[in-house]
Design an enzyme around this catalytic site. Structure first.
Site, short mmCIF file in Angstrom:
data_model
loop_
_atom_site.label_atom_id
_atom_site.label_comp_id
_atom_site.label_asym_id
_atom_site.label_seq_id
_atom_site.Cartn_x
_atom_site.Cartn_y
_atom_site.Cartn_z
N CYS A 1 63.70 56.31 45.01
CA CYS A 1 62.85 56.92 43.99
C CYS A 1 61.38 56.60 44.26
O CYS A 1 60.50 57.40 43.96
CB CYS A 1 63.18 56.39 42.61
SG CYS A 1 64.86 56.58 42.09
N HIS B 1 69.67 61.85 38.78
CA HIS B 1 69.03 62.49 39.94
C HIS B 1 69.99 62.37 41.12
O HIS B 1 70.67 61.34 41.26
CB HIS B 1 67.73 61.76 40.34
CG HIS B 1 66.51 62.12 39.54
ND1 HIS B 1 65.57 61.18 39.16
CD2 HIS B 1 66.06 63.32 39.09
CE1 HIS B 1 64.59 61.80 38.50
NE2 HIS B 1 64.87 63.07 38.43
N1 ARG Z 1 62.18 56.76 34.79
C1 ARG Z 1 62.22 57.78 35.80
C2 ARG Z 1 62.87 59.04 35.24
O1 ARG Z 1 63.80 58.91 34.50
C3 ARG Z 1 62.94 57.28 37.00
C4 ARG Z 1 62.88 58.23 38.15
C5 ARG Z 1 63.68 57.77 39.32
N2 ARG Z 1 63.49 58.63 40.41
C6 ARG Z 1 64.43 59.10 41.21
N3 ARG Z 1 64.08 59.78 42.25
N4 ARG Z 1 65.71 58.94 40.94
O2 ARG Z 1 62.47 60.14 35.52
#
Ligand code: ARG
Length: 267
Positions: free
Chosen positions: A260, A166
């Site tokens: 996140c 992300h």
């Molecule tokens: N386990 C989640 C996923 O892989 C973590 C999300 C983390 N969020 C972020 N905004 N980076 O989707």
């Protein structure tokens, strides 16, 4: 430096937090999660924002959605306009309507997305434009849709390292003029683009990137960030920002961190 104003954040308590599937390289369902510790760390993060004068609203957690603590992925909001998320991974799909309903109930104009976009996890409001991380989760064809909803230029950046799946794992907007990022997370072309846009950017090293130091929130002065990213804290201090260290090590087991767990409702 931009003036510090009070920010408005949406968070979700990690009541049902767990690692039961692996959709990024940080997740290992064989490793146990200490949910009590996650709740304590999350509560400290929430109280940290409140002590800085920010408003924190909370969305109710839903059983069976172990990643819902990561509200950044639930939507993207600037002013009274919101673009709902459309998750790439079916295991997280049900988080999107929950966020849309929360926003619609509070009078936001909520747009239903066509293309895959994982909310503020991949979309960053810089004050001038929206940066979009593509390559792993959000689709590059989300760009036109985002520009259409918010009426500002949208710049797509290609992520290439699966640890930084992300945009908010590899880049932080510190204020209207400054960003911090980890260049190797981006394609060569996107690195050139970032360098052209932000020649004075804070370049963060691998050690800090690998503890998700860049997964931070800034109010233009205070930067709430992983305590483990010590070098990055020094780098931003030298520019006049105030690092506010927190420990969210349990969330890291799911590949998440401070940012996140925070959806900013940009004013
Ligand atoms: N386990 C989640 C996923 O892989 C973590 C999300 C983390 N969020 C972020 N905004 N980076 O989707």
């Amino acid at each position: 430096m931009t003036s510090i104003d009070s920010r408005h954040y949406l968070m979700c308590p990690p009541t049902y937090f767990d690692v039961t599937y692996a959709i990024n390289p940080w997740m290992d369902p064989a490793r146990s999660v200490d949910r009590e510790l996650a709740i304590t760390q999350w509560t400290t993060l929430r109280e940290t924002y409140e002590s800085l004068g920010h408003r924190v609203d909370v969305i109710d957690p839903i059983p069976g959605l172990p990643d819902m603590v990561f509200t950044a992925n639930g939507a993207f909001v600037v002013g009274r306009r919101a673009l709902g998320a459309r998750f790439r991974e079916p295991v997280r799909a049900a988080e999107a309507p929950a966020h849309r309903a929360w926003l619609a109930d509070r009078g936001y104009e909520v747009h239903l997305p066509q293309a895959v976009n994982e909310g503020e996890g991949d979309l960053a409001w810089t004050g001038k434009h929206i940066l979009v991380g593509t390559g792993f989760r959000s689709a590059s064809d989300a760009q036109a849709e985002i520009a259409g909803v918010f009426g500002v230029p949208v710049i797509a950046l290609e992520l290439v390292d699966p640890h930084f799946y992300h945009l908010d794992t590899a880049l932080t907007v510190l204020d209207e003029h400054t960003i911090a990022y980890y260049p190797p997370a981006f394609s060569q072309a996107s690195q050139r683009q970032l360098d052209a846009l932000y020649p004075e950017a804070v370049i963060v090293g691998e050690g800090d990137a690998m503890v998700l130091g860049l997964n931070a929130t800034s109010d233009g002065r205070h930067v709430v960030m992983a305590a483990q990213a010590e070098k990055m804290a020094e780098q931003i201090s030298s520019l006049g920002f105030v690092p506010v260290p927190v420990d969210v090590s349990e969330l890291l087991k799911a590949g998440g961190g401070v940012k996140c767990a925070t959806l900013e409702l940009h004013k």
